[in-house]
Every structure is written in structure tokens, then in C-alpha cells.
Motif scaffolding. Structure first.
Motif, PDB file in Angstrom:
ATOM      1  N   GLU A  35     -10.204  -6.551   4.988  1.00 40.59           N
ATOM      2  CA  GLU A  35     -10.581  -7.606   4.044  1.00 40.59           C
ATOM      3  C   GLU A  35     -11.005  -6.934   2.744  1.00 40.59           C
ATOM      4  OE1 GLU A  35     -13.718 -11.349   3.515  1.00 40.59           O
ATOM      5  OE2 GLU A  35     -13.655 -10.226   5.406  1.00 40.59           O
ATOM      6  N   ALA A  36     -10.203  -7.115   1.704  1.00 39.72           N
ATOM      7  CA  ALA A  36     -10.474  -6.424   0.444  1.00 39.72           C
ATOM      8  C   ALA A  36      -9.680  -7.074  -0.675  1.00 39.72           C
ATOM      9  CB  ALA A  36     -10.102  -4.942   0.553  1.00 39.72           C
ATOM     10  N   ASP A  37     -10.112  -6.789  -1.884  1.00 35.09           N
ATOM     11  CA  ASP A  37      -9.405  -7.196  -3.092  1.00 35.09           C
ATOM     12  C   ASP A  37      -8.379  -6.115  -3.407  1.00 35.09           C
ATOM     13  OD1 ASP A  37      -8.516  -7.968  -5.573  1.00 35.09           O
ATOM     14  OD2 ASP A  37     -10.474  -7.843  -6.559  1.00 35.09           O
ATOM     15  N   PHE A  38      -7.098  -6.423  -3.224  1.00 41.42           N
ATOM     16  CA  PHE A  38      -6.079  -5.391  -3.417  1.00 41.42           C
ATOM     17  C   PHE A  38      -5.770  -5.139  -4.892  1.00 41.42           C
ATOM     18  CE2 PHE A  38      -3.609  -9.332  -2.959  1.00 41.42           C
ATOM     19  CZ  PHE A  38      -2.752  -9.260  -4.043  1.00 41.42           C
ATOM     20  N   MET A  39      -6.497  -5.825  -5.782  1.00 42.32           N
ATOM     21  CA  MET A  39      -6.309  -5.599  -7.216  1.00 42.32           C
ATOM     22  C   MET A  39      -7.017  -4.329  -7.688  1.00 42.32           C
ATOM     23  SD  MET A  39      -4.300  -7.955  -8.259  1.00 42.32           S
ATOM     24  CE  MET A  39      -4.455  -7.704 -10.032  1.00 42.32           C
ATOM     25  N   LYS A  40      -7.524  -3.565  -6.760  1.00 42.81           N
ATOM     26  CA  LYS A  40      -8.111  -2.261  -7.068  1.00 42.81           C
ATOM     27  C   LYS A  40      -7.754  -1.319  -5.917  1.00 42.81           C
ATOM     28  CE  LYS A  40     -11.973  -4.411  -7.192  1.00 42.81           C
ATOM     29  NZ  LYS A  40     -13.389  -4.813  -7.337  1.00 42.81           N
ATOM     30  N   ARG A  41      -8.125  -0.061  -6.053  1.00 43.22           N
ATOM     31  CA  ARG A  41      -7.843   0.887  -4.967  1.00 43.22           C
ATOM     32  C   ARG A  41      -8.564   0.455  -3.702  1.00 43.22           C
ATOM     33  NH1 ARG A  41      -8.503   7.515  -5.090  1.00 43.22           N
ATOM     34  NH2 ARG A  41      -7.802   7.858  -2.951  1.00 43.22           N
ATOM     35  N   VAL A  42      -7.849   0.521  -2.570  1.00 42.68           N
ATOM     36  CA  VAL A  42      -8.401   0.096  -1.287  1.00 42.68           C
ATOM     37  C   VAL A  42      -8.529   1.317  -0.377  1.00 42.68           C
ATOM     38  CG1 VAL A  42      -8.044  -1.353   0.747  1.00 42.68           C
ATOM     39  CG2 VAL A  42      -7.368  -2.196  -1.517  1.00 42.68           C
ATOM     40  N   ALA A  43      -9.666   1.437   0.277  1.00 44.89           N
ATOM     41  CA  ALA A  43      -9.864   2.506   1.263  1.00 44.89           C
ATOM     42  C   ALA A  43      -9.187   2.085   2.562  1.00 44.89           C
ATOM     43  CB  ALA A  43     -11.352   2.748   1.486  1.00 44.89           C
ATOM     44  N   LEU A  44      -8.176   2.831   2.973  1.00 49.54           N
ATOM     45  CA  LEU A  44      -7.434   2.503   4.184  1.00 49.54           C
ATOM     46  C   LEU A  44      -8.155   3.036   5.417  1.00 49.54           C
ATOM     47  CD1 LEU A  44      -3.784   3.256   2.987  1.00 49.54           C
ATOM     48  CD2 LEU A  44      -4.972   1.047   3.088  1.00 49.54           C
ATOM     49  N   PRO A  45      -7.888   2.456   6.586  1.00 50.88           N
ATOM     50  CA  PRO A  45      -8.530   2.932   7.818  1.00 50.88           C
ATOM     51  C   PRO A  45      -8.174   4.390   8.110  1.00 50.88           C
ATOM     52  CG  PRO A  45      -7.506   0.782   8.149  1.00 50.88           C
ATOM     53  CD  PRO A  45      -7.059   1.255   6.804  1.00 50.88           C
ATOM     54  N   GLU A  46      -9.115   5.107   8.677  1.00 57.80           N
ATOM     55  CA  GLU A  46      -8.897   6.510   9.024  1.00 57.80           C
ATOM     56  C   GLU A  46      -7.710   6.683   9.964  1.00 57.80           C
ATOM     57  OE1 GLU A  46     -10.205   9.446   8.142  1.00 57.80           O
ATOM     58  OE2 GLU A  46     -11.336   8.425   6.566  1.00 57.80           O
ATOM     59  N   ALA A  47      -7.452   5.668  10.770  1.00 63.38           N
ATOM     60  CA  ALA A  47      -6.376   5.760  11.758  1.00 63.38           C
ATOM     61  C   ALA A  47      -5.003   5.971  11.137  1.00 63.38           C
ATOM     62  CB  ALA A  47      -6.362   4.502  12.624  1.00 63.38           C
ATOM     63  N   VAL A  48      -4.834   5.579   9.872  1.00 64.67           N
ATOM     64  CA  VAL A  48      -3.518   5.722   9.229  1.00 64.67           C
ATOM     65  C   VAL A  48      -3.537   6.784   8.130  1.00 64.67           C
ATOM     66  CG1 VAL A  48      -2.980   3.304   9.731  1.00 64.67           C
ATOM     67  CG2 VAL A  48      -3.901   3.915   7.477  1.00 64.67           C
ATOM     68  N   ALA A  49      -4.632   7.507   8.016  1.00 68.18           N
ATOM     69  CA  ALA A  49      -4.803   8.432   6.888  1.00 68.18           C
ATOM     70  C   ALA A  49      -3.693   9.467   6.797  1.00 68.18           C
ATOM     71  CB  ALA A  49      -6.164   9.124   6.990  1.00 68.18           C
ATOM     72  N   ASP A  50      -3.243   9.986   7.922  1.00 65.75           N
ATOM     73  CA  ASP A  50      -2.263  11.068   7.911  1.00 65.75           C
ATOM     74  C   ASP A  50      -0.833  10.587   8.144  1.00 65.75           C
ATOM     75  OD1 ASP A  50      -4.278  12.972   7.497  1.00 65.75           O
ATOM     76  OD2 ASP A  50      -4.693  13.089   9.652  1.00 65.75           O
ATOM     77  N   MET A  51      -0.628   9.295   8.186  1.00 68.50           N
ATOM     78  CA  MET A  51       0.715   8.752   8.411  1.00 68.50           C
ATOM     79  C   MET A  51       1.456   8.585   7.091  1.00 68.50           C
ATOM     80  SD  MET A  51      -0.020   5.705  11.148  1.00 68.50           S
ATOM     81  CE  MET A  51      -0.858   5.997  12.714  1.00 68.50           C
ATOM     82  N   PRO A  52       2.784   8.773   7.072  1.00 70.78           N
ATOM     83  CA  PRO A  52       3.554   8.365   5.895  1.00 70.78           C
ATOM     84  C   PRO A  52       3.440   6.853   5.736  1.00 70.78           C
ATOM     85  CG  PRO A  52       5.011   8.878   7.716  1.00 70.78           C
ATOM     86  CD  PRO A  52       3.628   9.290   8.156  1.00 70.78           C
ATOM     87  N   LYS A  53       3.440   6.374   4.516  1.00 75.02           N
ATOM     88  CA  LYS A  53       3.099   4.969   4.284  1.00 75.02           C
ATOM     89  C   LYS A  53       4.200   4.211   3.544  1.00 75.02           C
ATOM     90  CE  LYS A  53      -1.789   6.161   4.291  1.00 75.02           C
ATOM     91  NZ  LYS A  53      -1.498   7.592   4.612  1.00 75.02           N
TER      92      LYS A  53
END
Length: 319
Positions: free
Chosen positions: A130-148
Motif C-alpha cells: 500500500e503506497a503512493d506510486f507517484m514517488k519511489r516505493v520501497a519494495l519487499p525484501e523478498a524481491v530485492a535480488d530478482m530481475p524486475k
């Protein structure tokens, strides 16, 4: 009330206050999407006049193998402004993702949609944010090292003026990181009447969607606006290549929002949404300005709508 709700209320109140006190008579379109607004928008996507959703959905269904070839497997799919995620399954089925992260400002709608999608994809890790995507969003650690792979369907980019669109594309790049890809939808310039009808449907659902913003102000900001004294107006601006949507006062009126008193005259319009339409050259230029390099594009036979796949290449200095 939690901190997220308090923050949203504060920002919403600030934007509404600016509209009337500074006489800008404009409210950002993102405030249309509370729970009720999100539900009404889903109804809009089913209307016969509203071509974007069915056209884009057809593109997603028909080009799955092409997406899979261009994107590759095991990417984390990050959807910005996920809403009901109704188009998402077509993409997820095509590309064999490693995880799915829906981002939306409407927390209730987000959790409900994520729950339904989890039932359809029980083995796929889903991490709602749950976030305002009109700014940088901190993604979950679980996907940090995955290609996106970012996913931004619906031509939502068209709701923003050019500089805001470029800023958003840069924030998306910061959120996803260098080397990430983004699949993004663009609504194309077409006949004026087709465009106007899509945003002023005969059943009046789009009007309900617009007027819901006033109901939200009354409910969340302690307002007493006479909603039935406004009408929904949609017009095409050829100069800006966009549909403009307004709420127009049908009488002289006075109203309060919290402790503040305001007045509007008969015929005064509040600008609540834009929907820009693009030629392909326009879209490519904007994407490059936002830090994205176009790779592939897919359009329907009538050129009503285009999906573009872009990539965050390393920044280069001009020669």
C-alpha cells in the motif's frame, strides 16, 4: 486511525484546500480512487463506450508468447496502481514470474484484489504494497535480488501532464532499478467523438465516478457540498491532445469543508482529471526523457491502443 490513513487524509485535505483557497479549481485525479471510486472505475471498464480496457486486454491475451520471449522467465512483476488486477493474470500466465508485487494507494481494494489473485495463482508469492506510486516505493525484501518487470497498464500515464509523467517514469526507474523492464500502455489519438463518448457514457457511470470525489470530500474531510448541484463534463482539448474532465457547479453555492467556508458561482468548473492520448513518437520521447529505452511495441489493428516494453539502460552522457 493508523499512520497511513492519517498521512493520506492530510495530503488529501491539503490538495482540496489548495483547490478552493488558491482558486486553482483543480484536484489531483488520484483522489478519485477511494474504495468506491475504484469499484466505479471497474464498472466503467465494462461499458461499451470504454474501449481502452477491452483493447488492451486483447493485446495481452494475443501476445503472451511475444511477451515471454522479450521478458524472459522468473522476473518479479511490479504493478503500479494495480486496482483490481483484472488484466494481470494474462501477463502472469504468459511469462512465468517469480513473484508479484501489486502497489496501490487504496489499501482495502488492494488486499481484496491480491487475495483473489492468490487463489488463481496459489504457488506464486504475492506481496501487496500500500503506497503512493507517484514517488519511489520501497519494495519487499523478498524481491530485492530478482530481475524486475514493471507493469503499468490502462494508459494511466495519460492522467498526468508531461512533466509529471516524466517524473513518474523516473521514480519507477528508481523503484525497479537499472536493468529492469517496464510494460506500459498508451492510449492513441483517434476520432474526437470516440474519445468523448468513452469518458461520458450514456449510462452515467463515469459521472458517478467523478461525483464520488465530492462525496469523498464530504465524508472524509467533514464537508457539506451539495453534490446534486454539480454535473460531470468531459471535453476534448486538441491543443493538449487530451480529454479533460470537470465537475461543473449548476448554481451559485456556499459550502464548508471542516472549518473553512468556500463559494462557487454557477458554471464554475473544478478540473479533476486529464487523459492524454499519444502518437508513438510522443510516447517514445517521453519514455526516453524518463530514463527508459523502448524495446518492443504491440498495437491493435485500429491503432487504438499500444503496449510498449522498455528497459532501464545505463544513463549515457551526450557525445
Amino acid at each position: 486511525m493508523d499512520m497511513t490513513t492519517t498521512l493520506v487524509d492530510h495530503t488529501f485535505r491539503k490538495d482540496v484546500k489548495r483547490c478552493f483557497e488558491n482558486q486553482t479549481y483543480a484536484i489531483p485525479a488520484r483522489w478519485l480512487y477511494d474504495l468506491r471510486g475504484s469499484e466505479l472505475f471497474e464498472d466503467i471498464t465494462e461499458l461499451p463506450e470504454y474501449y481502452p480496457t477491452r483493447t488492451e486486454t486483447a493485446l495481452l491475451k494475443e501476445n503472451g508468447s511475444a511477451f515471454a520471449s522479450a521478458v524472459g522467465p522468473k522476473r518479479a512483476v511490479i504493478e503500479f496502481g494495480s486496482g483490481s488486477s483484472t488484466k494481470t493474470p494474462h501477463l502472469l500466465k504468459a511469462i512465468d514470474p517469480a513473484a508479484y508485487v501489486p502497489i496501490d494507494i487504496s489499501g482495502e481494494f488492494l488486499e481484496h484484489s491480491a487475495s483473489l489473485l492468490q487463489q488463481e495463482f496459489p504457488d506464486l508469492p504475492i506481496h501487496p504494497v500500500e503506497a503512493d506510486f507517484m514517488k519511489r516505493v520501497a519494495l519487499p525484501e523478498a524481491v530485492a535480488d530478482m530481475p524486475k518487470l514493471g507493469f503499468f497498464p490502462g494508459s494511466t500515464i495519460g492522467n498526468m501532464i508531461a512533466r509529471t509523467s516524466v517524473d513518474l517514469l523516473r521514480f519507477m526507474r528508481e523503484t525497479l532499478g537499472e536493468g529492469a523492464q517496464l510494460l506500459i500502455g498508451f492510449d492513441r489519438i483517434k476520432e474526437e467523438q470516440i474519445l468523448v463518448d468513452a469518458y461520458d457514457d450514456s449510462a452515467g457511470v463515469t459521472a458517478q465516478f467523478s461525483l464520488n470525489l465530492l462525496h469523498r470530500i464530504n465524508r472524509e474531510l467533514d464537508g457539506d457540498i451539495a453534490v446534486d448541484q454539480f454535473r460531470h463534463v468531459a471535453v476534448w482539448s486538441d491543443i493538449y491532445a487530451r480529454i479533460e474532465i470537470y465537475l461543473e457547479a449548476q448554481s451559485d453555492m456556499r459550502f464548508s469543508i471542516g472549518e473553512n467556508l468556500y463559494a462557487l458561482s454557477n458554471g464554475q468548473r473544478i478540473h479533476i482529471e486529464n487523459s492524454h492520448k499519444y502518437g508513438l513518437r510522443d510516447a517514445r520521447l517521453m519514455l526516453r526523457a524518463g530514463g527508459w529505452t523502448p524495446l518492443h511495441e504491440w498495437s491493435d489493428e485500429q491503432d487504438y491502443f499500444t503496449l510498449m516494453l522498455v528497459e532501464a539502460h545505463p544513463y549515457k552522457h551526450a557525445p
